[in-house]
Design a protein around this motif. Sequence first.
Motif, PDB file in Angstrom:
ATOM      1  N   GLU A  99     -13.066   2.530   2.415  1.00  0.00           N
ATOM      2  CA  GLU A  99     -12.210   2.529   1.235  1.00  0.00           C
ATOM      3  C   GLU A  99     -12.453   1.273   0.412  1.00  0.00           C
ATOM      4  O   GLU A  99     -12.602   0.188   0.952  1.00  0.00           O
ATOM      5  CB  GLU A  99     -10.746   2.561   1.689  1.00  0.00           C
ATOM      6  N   ARG A 141      -5.618   0.223   6.131  1.00  0.00           N
ATOM      7  CA  ARG A 141      -6.815   0.415   5.316  1.00  0.00           C
ATOM      8  C   ARG A 141      -7.715   1.448   5.984  1.00  0.00           C
ATOM      9  O   ARG A 141      -7.987   1.374   7.174  1.00  0.00           O
ATOM     10  CB  ARG A 141      -7.546  -0.918   5.219  1.00  0.00           C
ATOM     11  N   ARG A 151       0.831  -1.198   0.000  1.00  0.00           N
ATOM     12  CA  ARG A 151       0.000   0.000   0.000  1.00  0.00           C
ATOM     13  C   ARG A 151       0.869   1.252   0.000  1.00  0.00           C
ATOM     14  O   ARG A 151       0.573   2.217  -0.697  1.00  0.00           O
ATOM     15  CB  ARG A 151      -0.928  -0.010   1.208  1.00  0.00           C
ATOM     16  N   LEU A 184      -0.340   4.899  -0.691  1.00  0.00           N
ATOM     17  CA  LEU A 184      -1.478   4.933   0.220  1.00  0.00           C
ATOM     18  C   LEU A 184      -0.969   4.779   1.652  1.00  0.00           C
ATOM     19  O   LEU A 184       0.142   4.299   1.871  1.00  0.00           O
ATOM     20  CB  LEU A 184      -2.435   3.769  -0.087  1.00  0.00           C
TER      21      LEU A 184
END
Lengths: 151, 100
Positions: free
Chosen positions: A131, A127, A118, A123
Amino acid sequence: MSTARQYELVYIVTPEATEQEIADLHTQIEQIVERFGGVFDKTENWGRKRFAYDIGKHREGTYVVETITGSGELMKEIDRRLRVLDQVIRHLVVRVDAELRVAQRTTDARKAFVGRRRVARGLPAERQPGEGKGDGDNDGLDDMDGVGGQR
Amino acid sequence: MREERGGGGRGGGRGGDKKEGKGGDAPRRGFFRRRRVCKFCAEKIDYVNYKDVRLLAPFLPERGKIQPRRISGTCALHQRKLQVAIKRARQLALIPYVTD
């Protein structure tokens, strides 16, 4: 000593046993644990459950799960003790620390891997809520047993 | 039986894409079968808990035997863990050895 290991002990008490007897049994085990210098982590009473098959003349019993940290000798003693007692229909001792450690390592490794990927995509490693599609969990993967053939 | 399986896997690896492609086409002939995914990998279950009957139940057909990997699609690693969990649960009379 560094021989402290975590064990899970499950035992089944006859349905005839009273609450008091079950409590007594628990204290008995607690005393053994104390005597051998072990640590009592937690205890869980599942209550009365029907067996999947008859054990002797019994069709149901009270399940008790205990998590104990201690040495092998301690569990050996508990095992011996439970074998002798009449109220205990069946018992099982499982060493869990190794398995749990492996499972934890796998979880951590996966988390690290996903995080790295990620980050590489620019990103945040974790998480974010709301999303992407779903929750990263799978919908429709539960019906695996043969239902898919009808499509 | 296990040896046979291992040999097959190795053979497949050596055979490369051609062989695998053939294998992929094969199910279409009879009836379409969806590609099966290991339930434990998909749901990210690392520890197969032997006390969780609801987790183990889908892998026990009516007879109470352990469902083979080729049917359930479970990966080798998880099938091994599942097998141990099922056997422990059986000892505790949580799930049957056999059902008639």
